[in-house]
Motif scaffolding. Structure first.
Motif, PDB file in Angstrom:
ATOM      1  N   PHE A  53       0.844  -1.191   0.000  1.00 12.98           N
ATOM      2  CA  PHE A  53       0.000   0.000   0.000  1.00 12.98           C
ATOM      3  C   PHE A  53       0.887   1.251   0.000  1.00 12.98           C
ATOM      4  CE2 PHE A  53      -2.558  -3.265   2.100  1.00 12.98           C
ATOM      5  CZ  PHE A  53      -3.794  -3.134   1.456  1.00 12.98           C
ATOM      6  N   PRO A  54       0.693   2.142  -0.947  1.00 14.07           N
ATOM      7  CA  PRO A  54       1.459   3.393  -0.908  1.00 14.07           C
ATOM      8  C   PRO A  54       0.966   4.279   0.237  1.00 14.07           C
ATOM      9  CG  PRO A  54      -0.149   3.447  -2.688  1.00 14.07           C
ATOM     10  CD  PRO A  54      -0.190   2.056  -2.123  1.00 14.07           C
ATOM     11  N   VAL A  55       1.890   4.860   0.980  1.00 11.53           N
ATOM     12  CA  VAL A  55       1.564   5.751   2.088  1.00 11.53           C
ATOM     13  C   VAL A  55       2.104   7.137   1.748  1.00 11.53           C
ATOM     14  CG1 VAL A  55       1.793   6.188   4.567  1.00 11.53           C
ATOM     15  CG2 VAL A  55       1.700   3.830   3.718  1.00 11.53           C
ATOM     16  N   LYS A  56       1.197   8.086   1.643  1.00  6.74           N
ATOM     17  CA  LYS A  56       1.570   9.435   1.202  1.00  6.74           C
ATOM     18  C   LYS A  56       2.666  10.030   2.078  1.00  6.74           C
ATOM     19  CE  LYS A  56      -0.499  13.858  -0.141  1.00  6.74           C
ATOM     20  NZ  LYS A  56      -1.749  14.655  -0.217  1.00  6.74           N
ATOM     21  N   ASN A  57       3.699  10.510   1.416  1.00 13.25           N
ATOM     22  CA  ASN A  57       4.829  11.192   2.059  1.00 13.25           C
ATOM     23  C   ASN A  57       5.655  10.299   2.984  1.00 13.25           C
ATOM     24  OD1 ASN A  57       4.048  13.628   0.826  1.00 13.25           O
ATOM     25  ND2 ASN A  57       2.686  14.147   2.538  1.00 13.25           N
ATOM     26  N   LYS A  58       5.395   8.992   2.962  1.00 14.80           N
ATOM     27  CA  LYS A  58       6.147   8.095   3.842  1.00 14.80           C
ATOM     28  C   LYS A  58       6.815   6.947   3.099  1.00 14.80           C
ATOM     29  CE  LYS A  58       3.707   8.945   8.174  1.00 14.80           C
ATOM     30  NZ  LYS A  58       3.018   8.334   9.342  1.00 14.80           N
ATOM     31  N   GLY A  59       6.162   6.450   2.067  1.00 18.67           N
ATOM     32  CA  GLY A  59       6.753   5.338   1.338  1.00 18.67           C
ATOM     33  C   GLY A  59       5.733   4.256   1.039  1.00 18.67           C
ATOM     34  N   THR A  60       6.095   3.010   1.296  1.00 19.74           N
ATOM     35  CA  THR A  60       5.244   1.866   0.978  1.00 19.74           C
ATOM     36  C   THR A  60       5.065   0.974   2.199  1.00 19.74           C
ATOM     37  OG1 THR A  60       6.043   1.868  -1.315  1.00 19.74           O
ATOM     38  CG2 THR A  60       4.964  -0.144  -0.530  1.00 19.74           C
ATOM     39  N   LEU A  61       3.818   0.580   2.433  1.00 16.06           N
ATOM     40  CA  LEU A  61       3.518  -0.342   3.525  1.00 16.06           C
ATOM     41  C   LEU A  61       3.513  -1.760   2.953  1.00 16.06           C
ATOM     42  CD1 LEU A  61       0.819   0.111   6.270  1.00 16.06           C
ATOM     43  CD2 LEU A  61       1.143  -2.089   5.165  1.00 16.06           C
ATOM     44  N   PHE A  62       4.400  -2.591   3.474  1.00 13.22           N
ATOM     45  CA  PHE A  62       4.542  -3.967   3.000  1.00 13.22           C
ATOM     46  C   PHE A  62       3.615  -4.871   3.819  1.00 13.22           C
ATOM     47  CE2 PHE A  62       8.039  -1.784   1.321  1.00 13.22           C
ATOM     48  CZ  PHE A  62       8.637  -2.535   0.313  1.00 13.22           C
ATOM     49  N   ALA A  63       2.322  -4.912   3.460  1.00  9.40           N
ATOM     50  CA  ALA A  63       1.335  -5.669   4.234  1.00  9.40           C
ATOM     51  C   ALA A  63       1.539  -7.173   4.089  1.00  9.40           C
ATOM     52  CB  ALA A  63      -0.073  -5.276   3.810  1.00  9.40           C
ATOM     53  N   VAL A  64       1.711  -7.616   2.858  1.00  8.94           N
ATOM     54  CA  VAL A  64       2.014  -9.021   2.562  1.00  8.94           C
ATOM     55  C   VAL A  64       3.222  -9.011   1.643  1.00  8.94           C
ATOM     56  CG1 VAL A  64       1.182 -11.174   1.531  1.00  8.94           C
ATOM     57  CG2 VAL A  64      -0.409  -9.696   2.776  1.00  8.94           C
ATOM     58  N   ASP A  65       4.314  -9.617   2.082  1.00  7.85           N
ATOM     59  CA  ASP A  65       5.584  -9.439   1.392  1.00  7.85           C
ATOM     60  C   ASP A  65       6.187 -10.767   0.937  1.00  7.85           C
ATOM     61  OD1 ASP A  65       7.802  -8.240   0.323  1.00  7.85           O
ATOM     62  OD2 ASP A  65       8.785  -7.855   2.238  1.00  7.85           O
TER      63      ASP A  65
ATOM     64  N   ASP B 267       9.334  -2.334  20.611  1.00  7.65           N
ATOM     65  CA  ASP B 267       8.142  -2.072  19.800  1.00  7.65           C
ATOM     66  C   ASP B 267       8.187  -2.860  18.499  1.00  7.65           C
ATOM     67  OD1 ASP B 267       7.222  -0.215  21.675  1.00  7.65           O
ATOM     68  OD2 ASP B 267       8.408   1.398  20.766  1.00  7.65           O
ATOM     69  N   VAL B 268       6.996  -3.153  17.977  1.00  6.11           N
ATOM     70  CA  VAL B 268       6.911  -3.822  16.682  1.00  6.11           C
ATOM     71  C   VAL B 268       7.406  -2.846  15.614  1.00  6.11           C
ATOM     72  CG1 VAL B 268       5.382  -4.911  15.014  1.00  6.11           C
ATOM     73  CG2 VAL B 268       4.939  -5.170  17.453  1.00  6.11           C
ATOM     74  N   PRO B 269       8.348  -3.254  14.786  1.00 10.44           N
ATOM     75  CA  PRO B 269       8.851  -2.365  13.729  1.00 10.44           C
ATOM     76  C   PRO B 269       7.724  -1.945  12.779  1.00 10.44           C
ATOM     77  CG  PRO B 269      10.269  -4.281  13.970  1.00 10.44           C
ATOM     78  CD  PRO B 269       9.037  -4.544  14.778  1.00 10.44           C
ATOM     79  N   SER B 270       7.897  -0.825  12.143  1.00  9.24           N
ATOM     80  CA  SER B 270       6.906  -0.346  11.189  1.00  9.24           C
ATOM     81  C   SER B 270       6.963  -1.174   9.911  1.00  9.24           C
ATOM     82  CB  SER B 270       7.157   1.125  10.863  1.00  9.24           C
ATOM     83  OG  SER B 270       6.306   1.545   9.807  1.00  9.24           O
ATOM     84  N   PRO B 271       5.800  -1.538   9.359  1.00  8.86           N
ATOM     85  CA  PRO B 271       5.787  -2.256   8.080  1.00  8.86           C
ATOM     86  C   PRO B 271       6.008  -1.317   6.896  1.00  8.86           C
ATOM     87  CG  PRO B 271       3.551  -1.935   8.872  1.00  8.86           C
ATOM     88  CD  PRO B 271       4.459  -1.413   9.950  1.00  8.86           C
ATOM     89  N   ILE B 272       6.150  -0.021   7.167  1.00  6.59           N
ATOM     90  CA  ILE B 272       6.425   0.948   6.106  1.00  6.59           C
ATOM     91  C   ILE B 272       7.939   0.996   5.866  1.00  6.59           C
ATOM     92  CG2 ILE B 272       6.251   3.363   5.402  1.00  6.59           C
ATOM     93  CD1 ILE B 272       3.804   3.617   7.192  1.00  6.59           C
ATOM     94  N   ASN B 273       8.333   0.678   4.654  1.00  8.43           N
ATOM     95  CA  ASN B 273       9.750   0.651   4.294  1.00  8.43           C
ATOM     96  C   ASN B 273      10.589  -0.096   5.333  1.00  8.43           C
ATOM     97  OD1 ASN B 273       9.048   2.303   2.105  1.00  8.43           O
ATOM     98  ND2 ASN B 273       9.426   4.170   3.287  1.00  8.43           N
ATOM     99  N   PRO B 274      10.319  -1.376   5.559  1.00  6.62           N
ATOM    100  CA  PRO B 274      11.046  -2.129   6.603  1.00  6.62           C
ATOM    101  C   PRO B 274      12.546  -2.141   6.364  1.00  6.62           C
ATOM    102  CG  PRO B 274       9.880  -3.618   5.116  1.00  6.62           C
ATOM    103  CD  PRO B 274       9.396  -2.237   4.796  1.00  6.62           C
ATOM    104  N   LYS B 275      13.294  -2.172   7.447  1.00  6.32           N
ATOM    105  CA  LYS B 275      14.755  -2.178   7.372  1.00  6.32           C
ATOM    106  C   LYS B 275      15.253  -3.533   6.876  1.00  6.32           C
ATOM    107  CE  LYS B 275      15.304   1.144  11.146  1.00  6.32           C
ATOM    108  NZ  LYS B 275      15.887   1.377  12.502  1.00  6.32           N
ATOM    109  N   PRO B 276      16.488  -3.573   6.374  1.00  5.32           N
ATOM    110  CA  PRO B 276      17.054  -4.864   5.928  1.00  5.32           C
ATOM    111  C   PRO B 276      17.152  -5.840   7.103  1.00  5.32           C
ATOM    112  CG  PRO B 276      18.360  -3.010   5.122  1.00  5.32           C
ATOM    113  CD  PRO B 276      17.403  -2.443   6.128  1.00  5.32           C
ATOM    114  N   GLY B 277      17.250  -7.094   6.776  1.00  5.07           N
ATOM    115  CA  GLY B 277      17.400  -8.103   7.812  1.00  5.07           C
ATOM    116  C   GLY B 277      16.082  -8.713   8.239  1.00  5.07           C
TER     117      GLY B 277
END
Length: 342
Positions: A19-31, A274-284
């Motif tokens: 899902f595209p998130v305005k001004n933030k990037g992309t939410l990886f809901a199912v990856d 905290d649970v990491p954000s699914p928006i533009n998740p970090k590597p690893g």
């Protein structure tokens, strides 16, 4: 449940939903997830709220469009079909929603709700329609005096039964059960689960059973897939998940399952951070920020889901260490329910 069936009904390959998130990037809901569901089988899909469980079900039924991947139903990739052809597949794939009140039209009677699918797809009318409705009602335990009632006149359990009957009206082969009992009392939950199992045996149905309640999933599922932030981190037969979990997240989930034995003090694993954000998740690894076994490799390299042993898939760089360190420590807690049942 038909544990002996080996015929694949649905094969999901590298499914993605972003899902595209305005001004933030992309939410990886199912990856990029993959799994199969055999004919007559129930695959339980578990994980915390927000991990992408319901999104998977919605994409399978085309309630949401996929961002990538394939959904193979009986040999056909339904994502490659045009809208008219996809409409035909809607008859074969249905859903039972979480909230039986909001999912039913409050302005329609049970009669209208049960007859709607037949009318839309022009499958029956007149006396034939009434007979079809009567068969569905008998299978699900709906009495004909309920036909004239509106959803608000029924309790939660009966409303959910109406939702199940509606899903069965087109004789589907596959049903997504999206947390179908989470809004119900415990006593009613058991009745609904037993009804689903009974219907599965009679109609050879396949289920994707989505829930955050492991004790419920254990009762109905042949296999279980554990999701975390859009990824499947472990998947195997139900008994193996409870007896020999390999992923640290799965072990933590199992430690939170309540035992009916009030004398037993099971050690609870409390995940820190905290649970990491699914928006533009970090590597690893997605679980690395909360994992007590995290190593530098986990922060840099995303583990792939691979077959650690026959039929047991896990996405963890150090699954062997997880099994050896944690399983023995928490064995009593993991076996608590099973031992009490026996």
């Amino acid at each position: 449940m038909n544990e002996n069936s080996s015929q694949t009904l649905i094969e999901v390959r590298n499914l993605k939903k972003y899902f595209p998130v305005k001004n933030k990037g992309t939410l990886f809901a199912v990856d990029d997830i993959s799994f199969t569901i055999r004919k007559g089988e129930t695959l339980g899909l578990v994980g915390e709220s927000g991990c992408g469980k319901s999104t998977v079900g919605n994409v399978l039924l085309r309630l949401l469009s996929a961002s990538g991947g394939e959904i193979i139903y009986q040999g056909t990739d339904i994502l490659s079909l045009n809208k008219a052809a996809q409409r035909e597949y809607c008859k074969k794939m249905q859903i039972v929603f979480q909230d039986p009140y909001s999912s039913l039209n409050p302005k329609k009677t049970v009669r209208s709700i049960l007859s709607e699918s037949f009318s839309i797809h022009k499958l029956a009318k007149g006396d034939e329609l009434v007979e079809c409705m009567r068969k569905i009602s008998e299978m699900t335990g709906i009495t004909e005096d309920m036909w004239s009632k509106y959803p608000h006149e029924l309790d939660g359990g009966k409303r959910q039964v109406v939702g199940i009957a509606r899903a069965l009206s087109l004789s589907p082969g596959f049903i997504v059960c999206d947390e179908p009992v989470s809004a119900l009392d415990v006593s009613i939950q058991a009745k609904i689960i037993n009804l689903l199992i009974d219907l599965q045996q009679k109609m050879e149905l396949s289920y994707l059973f989505i829930s955050h309640d492991l004790s419920v999933v254990r009762h109905i599922s042949n296999r279980i897939a554990v999701m975390y932030l859009g990824k499947i981190v472990e998947m195997t037969e139900t008994d193996k998940i409870f007896e020999s979990p390999k992923h640290p997240y799965t072990v933590a989930l199992l430690s939170a399952v309540l035992s009916v034995d009030i004398q037993k003090k099971a050690e609870r694993i409390v995940l820190e951070g905290d649970v990491p954000s699914p928006i533009n998740p970090k590597p690893g690894c997605r679980f690395a920020p909360r994992c007590w076994m995290v190593q530098e490799k986990c922060r840099q390299e995303l583990p792939k889901l691979y077959e650690a042993e026959p039929g047991h898939f896990v996405a963890c760089h150090y699954y062997n260490e997880t099994a050896s360190r944690l399983l023995n420590v928490h064995r009593k807690a993991l076996y608590a329910n099973k031992k009490t049942e026996n």
